[in-house]
Write a protein that holds these residues in place. Structure first.
Motif, PDB file in Angstrom:
ATOM      1  N   ARG A  18       0.832  -1.208   0.000  1.00  0.00           N
ATOM      2  CA  ARG A  18       0.000   0.000   0.000  1.00  0.00           C
ATOM      3  C   ARG A  18       0.866   1.258   0.000  1.00  0.00           C
ATOM      4  O   ARG A  18       2.074   1.192   0.212  1.00  0.00           O
ATOM      5  N   ALA A  19       0.208   2.390  -0.177  1.00  0.00           N
ATOM      6  CA  ALA A  19       0.875   3.683   0.012  1.00  0.00           C
ATOM      7  C   ALA A  19       0.881   3.938   1.518  1.00  0.00           C
ATOM      8  O   ALA A  19      -0.164   3.972   2.157  1.00  0.00           O
ATOM      9  N   VAL A  20       2.071   4.060   2.102  1.00  0.00           N
ATOM     10  CA  VAL A  20       2.191   4.191   3.555  1.00  0.00           C
ATOM     11  C   VAL A  20       2.167   5.644   3.998  1.00  0.00           C
ATOM     12  O   VAL A  20       1.812   5.937   5.126  1.00  0.00           O
ATOM     13  N   LEU A  21       2.593   6.527   3.117  1.00  0.00           N
ATOM     14  CA  LEU A  21       2.755   7.925   3.490  1.00  0.00           C
ATOM     15  C   LEU A  21       2.460   8.803   2.279  1.00  0.00           C
ATOM     16  O   LEU A  21       2.879   8.487   1.167  1.00  0.00           O
ATOM     17  N   ASP A  22       1.741   9.876   2.511  1.00  0.00           N
ATOM     18  CA  ASP A  22       1.481  10.881   1.478  1.00  0.00           C
ATOM     19  C   ASP A  22       1.320  12.203   2.220  1.00  0.00           C
ATOM     20  O   ASP A  22       0.242  12.514   2.715  1.00  0.00           O
ATOM     21  N   GLU A  23       2.436  12.933   2.358  1.00  0.00           N
ATOM     22  CA  GLU A  23       2.440  14.153   3.165  1.00  0.00           C
ATOM     23  C   GLU A  23       3.202  15.271   2.470  1.00  0.00           C
ATOM     24  O   GLU A  23       4.022  15.022   1.588  1.00  0.00           O
ATOM     25  N   ALA A  24       2.978  16.478   2.949  1.00  0.00           N
ATOM     26  CA  ALA A  24       3.723  17.634   2.485  1.00  0.00           C
ATOM     27  C   ALA A  24       4.910  17.860   3.420  1.00  0.00           C
ATOM     28  O   ALA A  24       4.819  17.605   4.624  1.00  0.00           O
ATOM     29  N   ALA A  25       6.026  18.307   2.867  1.00  0.00           N
ATOM     30  CA  ALA A  25       7.210  18.600   3.673  1.00  0.00           C
ATOM     31  C   ALA A  25       7.989  19.723   3.014  1.00  0.00           C
ATOM     32  O   ALA A  25       7.935  19.901   1.794  1.00  0.00           O
ATOM     33  N   GLU A  26       8.701  20.481   3.835  1.00  0.00           N
ATOM     34  CA  GLU A  26       9.577  21.528   3.309  1.00  0.00           C
ATOM     35  C   GLU A  26      10.841  20.913   2.727  1.00  0.00           C
ATOM     36  O   GLU A  26      11.423  21.433   1.782  1.00  0.00           O
ATOM     37  N   MET A  27      11.281  19.786   3.347  1.00  0.00           N
ATOM     38  CA  MET A  27      12.490  19.099   2.902  1.00  0.00           C
ATOM     39  C   MET A  27      12.366  17.636   3.288  1.00  0.00           C
ATOM     40  O   MET A  27      11.759  17.301   4.301  1.00  0.00           O
ATOM     41  N   VAL A  28      12.939  16.764   2.466  1.00  0.00           N
ATOM     42  CA  VAL A  28      12.999  15.347   2.796  1.00  0.00           C
ATOM     43  C   VAL A  28      14.453  14.900   2.660  1.00  0.00           C
ATOM     44  O   VAL A  28      15.148  15.322   1.737  1.00  0.00           O
ATOM     45  N   ILE A  29      14.919  14.107   3.618  1.00  0.00           N
ATOM     46  CA  ILE A  29      16.278  13.559   3.574  1.00  0.00           C
ATOM     47  C   ILE A  29      16.131  12.060   3.378  1.00  0.00           C
ATOM     48  O   ILE A  29      15.441  11.384   4.147  1.00  0.00           O
ATOM     49  N   LEU A  30      16.776  11.561   2.327  1.00  0.00           N
ATOM     50  CA  LEU A  30      16.639  10.168   1.916  1.00  0.00           C
ATOM     51  C   LEU A  30      17.928   9.397   2.124  1.00  0.00           C
ATOM     52  O   LEU A  30      19.009   9.923   1.867  1.00  0.00           O
ATOM     53  N   PRO A  31      17.822   8.120   2.538  1.00  0.00           N
ATOM     54  CA  PRO A  31      19.020   7.287   2.649  1.00  0.00           C
ATOM     55  C   PRO A  31      19.352   6.654   1.293  1.00  0.00           C
ATOM     56  O   PRO A  31      18.697   5.718   0.864  1.00  0.00           O
ATOM     57  N   MET A  32      20.341   7.189   0.618  1.00  0.00           N
ATOM     58  CA  MET A  32      20.740   6.643  -0.675  1.00  0.00           C
ATOM     59  C   MET A  32      21.778   5.548  -0.450  1.00  0.00           C
ATOM     60  O   MET A  32      22.286   5.380   0.652  1.00  0.00           O
ATOM     61  N   ILE A  33      22.138   4.804  -1.487  1.00  0.00           N
ATOM     62  CA  ILE A  33      23.109   3.721  -1.311  1.00  0.00           C
ATOM     63  C   ILE A  33      24.495   4.252  -0.975  1.00  0.00           C
ATOM     64  O   ILE A  33      25.303   3.541  -0.410  1.00  0.00           O
ATOM     65  N   ALA A  52      18.927   1.075   2.792  1.00  0.00           N
ATOM     66  CA  ALA A  52      18.089   0.942   3.983  1.00  0.00           C
ATOM     67  C   ALA A  52      18.539   1.977   5.005  1.00  0.00           C
ATOM     68  O   ALA A  52      19.728   2.191   5.204  1.00  0.00           O
ATOM     69  N   GLY A  53      17.587   2.656   5.621  1.00  0.00           N
ATOM     70  CA  GLY A  53      17.945   3.651   6.615  1.00  0.00           C
ATOM     71  C   GLY A  53      16.803   4.574   6.944  1.00  0.00           C
ATOM     72  O   GLY A  53      15.635   4.250   6.754  1.00  0.00           O
ATOM     73  N   GLU A  54      17.171   5.760   7.397  1.00  0.00           N
ATOM     74  CA  GLU A  54      16.188   6.715   7.901  1.00  0.00           C
ATOM     75  C   GLU A  54      15.762   7.723   6.835  1.00  0.00           C
ATOM     76  O   GLU A  54      16.588   8.363   6.204  1.00  0.00           O
ATOM     77  N   LEU A  55      14.462   7.860   6.682  1.00  0.00           N
ATOM     78  CA  LEU A  55      13.855   8.894   5.846  1.00  0.00           C
ATOM     79  C   LEU A  55      13.343   9.954   6.809  1.00  0.00           C
ATOM     80  O   LEU A  55      12.647   9.625   7.778  1.00  0.00           O
ATOM     81  N   ARG A  56      13.726  11.214   6.589  1.00  0.00           N
ATOM     82  CA  ARG A  56      13.286  12.301   7.465  1.00  0.00           C
ATOM     83  C   ARG A  56      12.509  13.331   6.661  1.00  0.00           C
ATOM     84  O   ARG A  56      12.976  13.777   5.618  1.00  0.00           O
ATOM     85  N   LEU A  57      11.361  13.711   7.172  1.00  0.00           N
ATOM     86  CA  LEU A  57      10.560  14.771   6.577  1.00  0.00           C
ATOM     87  C   LEU A  57      10.600  15.963   7.511  1.00  0.00           C
ATOM     88  O   LEU A  57      10.242  15.832   8.686  1.00  0.00           O
ATOM     89  N   ASN A  58      11.053  17.095   7.009  1.00  0.00           N
ATOM     90  CA  ASN A  58      11.045  18.334   7.784  1.00  0.00           C
ATOM     91  C   ASN A  58       9.840  19.139   7.324  1.00  0.00           C
ATOM     92  O   ASN A  58       9.730  19.474   6.143  1.00  0.00           O
ATOM     93  N   SER A  59       8.951  19.453   8.262  1.00  0.00           N
ATOM     94  CA  SER A  59       7.774  20.246   7.927  1.00  0.00           C
ATOM     95  C   SER A  59       7.524  21.252   9.042  1.00  0.00           C
ATOM     96  O   SER A  59       8.240  21.276  10.043  1.00  0.00           O
ATOM     97  N   GLU A  60       6.507  22.068   8.867  1.00  0.00           N
ATOM     98  CA  GLU A  60       6.182  23.081   9.872  1.00  0.00           C
ATOM     99  C   GLU A  60       5.895  22.449  11.231  1.00  0.00           C
ATOM    100  O   GLU A  60       6.162  23.039  12.267  1.00  0.00           O
ATOM    101  N   SER A  61       5.374  21.235  11.229  1.00  0.00           N
ATOM    102  CA  SER A  61       5.032  20.574  12.490  1.00  0.00           C
ATOM    103  C   SER A  61       6.213  19.840  13.121  1.00  0.00           C
ATOM    104  O   SER A  61       6.079  19.246  14.182  1.00  0.00           O
TER     105      SER A  61
END
Length: 139
Positions: A18-33, A52-61
Motif C-alpha cells: 500500500r501507500a504508507v505515506l502521502d504528506e507535504a514537507a519543506e524538505m525530505v532527507i533520503l538514505p541513498m546507497i 536501507a535507513g532513515e527517511l526524514r521529513l522536515n515540515s512546519e510541524s
C-alpha cells in the motif's frame, strides 16, 4: 496537491502492499546507497537507488522519521516518490529488531555471487535498522 503550490514538496512512500505515506514537507532527507540526499522544492528531476535507513521529513510541524528498506526514489515536479519493500515509523524500530536482522544476515550463506549479494543486502538492512534504533535511544 495544494501544498506543493505553497512551497512544499509532496512525499509519497509506497510499499508492495500500500501507500504508507502521502504528506507535504519543506524538505525530505533520503538514505541513498552512497549517503544521504536532501531534497527541497525546485530540485531537478532525479531517479536514484535507496539504501536501507532513515527517511526524514522536515515540515512546519517538526521532523517525522521513518525506517525504509532499500528501493528507488523519483523526484519530479516537486513530488518525491519512494518505492520500497518496507516502511515503518522510526519509533517502531526496536533493538530486538536490529538483533534479529543482524542474526538473519549472519546466518545467510555466501558461497556464490547471488548469495553474497543477498547477504550484503541483509547486512545493509540490519545496519539501517541499527542507525534508526540508535537515534531512538539517543532522542
Amino acid at each position: 496537491m495544494s501544498n506543493t503550490a505553497s512551497g512544499n514538496l509532496r512525499v509519497v512512500v509506497v510499499t508492495p502492499e500500500r501507500a504508507v505515506l502521502d504528506e507535504a514537507a519543506e524538505m525530505v532527507i533520503l538514505p541513498m546507497i552512497d549517503g544521504e540526499l536532501g531534497v527541497q522544492r525546485g530540485r531537478a528531476p532525479l531517479i536514484g537507488r535507496l539504501g536501507a535507513g532513515e527517511l526524514r521529513l522536515n515540515s512546519e510541524s517538526g521532523i517525522t522519521r521513518w525506517f525504509i528498506d532499500a528501493g528507488f526514489v523519483q523526484v519530479r515536479s516537486n513530488v518525491v516518490t519512494v518505492l520500497t519493500a518496507k516502511a515503518q515509523p522510526a519509533s517502531e524500530v526496536t533493538p530486538e529488531m536490529v538483533t534479529a536482522a543482524a542474526n538473519e544476515a549472519a546466518a545467510l550463506p555466501a558461497t556464490n555471487a547471488v548469495e553474497r549479494a543477498n547477504k550484503a543486502k541483509a547486512n545493509d538492512r540490519a545496519s539501517g535498522l541499527k542507525r534508526v534504533a540508535d537515534k531512538n535511544t539517543s532522542a
